[in-house]
Structures are given as C-alpha cells and as structure tokens.
Design a protein around this motif. Structure first.
Motif, PDB file in Angstrom:
ATOM      1  N   ALA A   1       7.299 -35.570  -7.308  1.00  0.00           N
ATOM      2  CA  ALA A   1       7.153 -34.887  -6.019  1.00  0.00           C
ATOM      3  C   ALA A   1       6.955 -35.900  -4.891  1.00  0.00           C
ATOM      4  O   ALA A   1       7.536 -35.753  -3.808  1.00  0.00           O
ATOM      5  N   LEU A   2       6.146 -36.922  -5.137  1.00  0.00           N
ATOM      6  CA  LEU A   2       5.943 -37.960  -4.121  1.00  0.00           C
ATOM      7  C   LEU A   2       7.235 -38.704  -3.825  1.00  0.00           C
ATOM      8  O   LEU A   2       7.566 -38.963  -2.656  1.00  0.00           O
ATOM      9  N   TYR A   3       7.975 -39.077  -4.878  1.00  0.00           N
ATOM     10  CA  TYR A   3       9.243 -39.775  -4.670  1.00  0.00           C
ATOM     11  C   TYR A   3      10.209 -38.943  -3.847  1.00  0.00           C
ATOM     12  O   TYR A   3      10.823 -39.438  -2.908  1.00  0.00           O
ATOM     13  N   PHE A   4      10.361 -37.663  -4.215  1.00  0.00           N
ATOM     14  CA  PHE A   4      11.288 -36.812  -3.481  1.00  0.00           C
ATOM     15  C   PHE A   4      10.832 -36.603  -2.046  1.00  0.00           C
ATOM     16  O   PHE A   4      11.642 -36.613  -1.122  1.00  0.00           O
ATOM     17  N   GLY A   5       9.543 -36.425  -1.847  1.00  0.00           N
ATOM     18  CA  GLY A   5       9.020 -36.237  -0.497  1.00  0.00           C
ATOM     19  C   GLY A   5       9.221 -37.455   0.379  1.00  0.00           C
ATOM     20  O   GLY A   5       9.703 -37.347   1.517  1.00  0.00           O
ATOM     21  N   ILE A   6       8.863 -38.610  -0.134  1.00  0.00           N
ATOM     22  CA  ILE A   6       9.019 -39.848   0.635  1.00  0.00           C
ATOM     23  C   ILE A   6      10.489 -40.130   0.894  1.00  0.00           C
ATOM     24  O   ILE A   6      10.881 -40.510   2.004  1.00  0.00           O
ATOM     25  N   SER A   7      11.322 -39.918  -0.124  1.00  0.00           N
ATOM     26  CA  SER A   7      12.756 -40.153   0.053  1.00  0.00           C
ATOM     27  C   SER A   7      13.349 -39.207   1.087  1.00  0.00           C
ATOM     28  O   SER A   7      14.205 -39.598   1.883  1.00  0.00           O
TER      29      SER A   7
ATOM     30  N   GLU B   1       7.845 -47.510  -2.646  1.00  0.00           N
ATOM     31  CA  GLU B   1       8.242 -47.096  -3.993  1.00  0.00           C
ATOM     32  C   GLU B   1       7.673 -48.037  -5.054  1.00  0.00           C
ATOM     33  O   GLU B   1       7.230 -47.594  -6.110  1.00  0.00           O
ATOM     34  N   SER B   2       7.679 -49.324  -4.788  1.00  0.00           N
ATOM     35  CA  SER B   2       7.131 -50.287  -5.752  1.00  0.00           C
ATOM     36  C   SER B   2       5.634 -50.110  -5.935  1.00  0.00           C
ATOM     37  O   SER B   2       5.119 -50.195  -7.057  1.00  0.00           O
ATOM     38  N   ALA B   3       4.933 -49.841  -4.854  1.00  0.00           N
ATOM     39  CA  ALA B   3       3.488 -49.615  -4.949  1.00  0.00           C
ATOM     40  C   ALA B   3       3.206 -48.355  -5.767  1.00  0.00           C
ATOM     41  O   ALA B   3       2.282 -48.340  -6.593  1.00  0.00           O
ATOM     42  N   LEU B   4       3.995 -47.304  -5.556  1.00  0.00           N
ATOM     43  CA  LEU B   4       3.832 -46.096  -6.359  1.00  0.00           C
ATOM     44  C   LEU B   4       4.132 -46.361  -7.828  1.00  0.00           C
ATOM     45  O   LEU B   4       3.439 -45.838  -8.705  1.00  0.00           O
ATOM     46  N   ASP B   5       5.151 -47.158  -8.105  1.00  0.00           N
ATOM     47  CA  ASP B   5       5.488 -47.478  -9.487  1.00  0.00           C
ATOM     48  C   ASP B   5       4.323 -48.134 -10.217  1.00  0.00           C
ATOM     49  O   ASP B   5       4.000 -47.762 -11.338  1.00  0.00           O
ATOM     50  N   VAL B   6       3.711 -49.099  -9.589  1.00  0.00           N
ATOM     51  CA  VAL B   6       2.597 -49.807 -10.216  1.00  0.00           C
ATOM     52  C   VAL B   6       1.416 -48.865 -10.443  1.00  0.00           C
ATOM     53  O   VAL B   6       0.803 -48.870 -11.521  1.00  0.00           O
TER      54      VAL B   6
END
Length: 67
Positions: free
Chosen positions: A50-56, A18-23
């Motif tokens: 969409a990525l956050y929901f999918g990964i979560s 999640e942190s890597a996606l945030d950056v």
C-alpha cells in the motif's frame, strides 16, 4: 538539459524513499519471521504494498503535472 537534470533529481528522490522502505520492511519481516509470527509478516507485506502504490501514485501525479 535542465529538464533532464530536474527529472534525475526527482527520480533519485523517489528511489531514496523506496530504498529506505525496503530496508525497514526487510528488518520487520526478518524479525517477525524469525519469531514465527507469519500473520504479522503478511500484514507488513500488505502495508508495504500500500505504501509503495501510494508513494508511486503521488510521485507519478507530480511527474505528470509538471511534465
């Protein structure tokens, strides 16, 4: 104690992703916002969600299966 250790490792793995996606998202949004491409910023935000929901969802299923 072993279950707690396993959970904290999985949780750290989740937050690293999640942190890597945030950056990455902040960089893309800042660059496109600076150029004035608001349509691209909106698309980036939707893809990010969409990525956050999918990964979560995937990690949530893993937690549920192995809990």
């Amino acid at each position: 104690m072993a279950a707690y250790s396993a959970f904290t490792r999985l949780d750290a793995f989740y937050w690293d992703i999640e942190s890597a996606l945030d950056v990455a998202i902040m960089t893309m949004v800042a660059q496109n916002n600076g150029v004035g491409k608001v349509d691209r910023v909106k698309r980036i935000a939707l893809v990010d969600l969409a990525l956050y929901f999918g990964i979560s969802a995937v990690i949530g299923v893993i937690y549920y299966v192995f809990a």
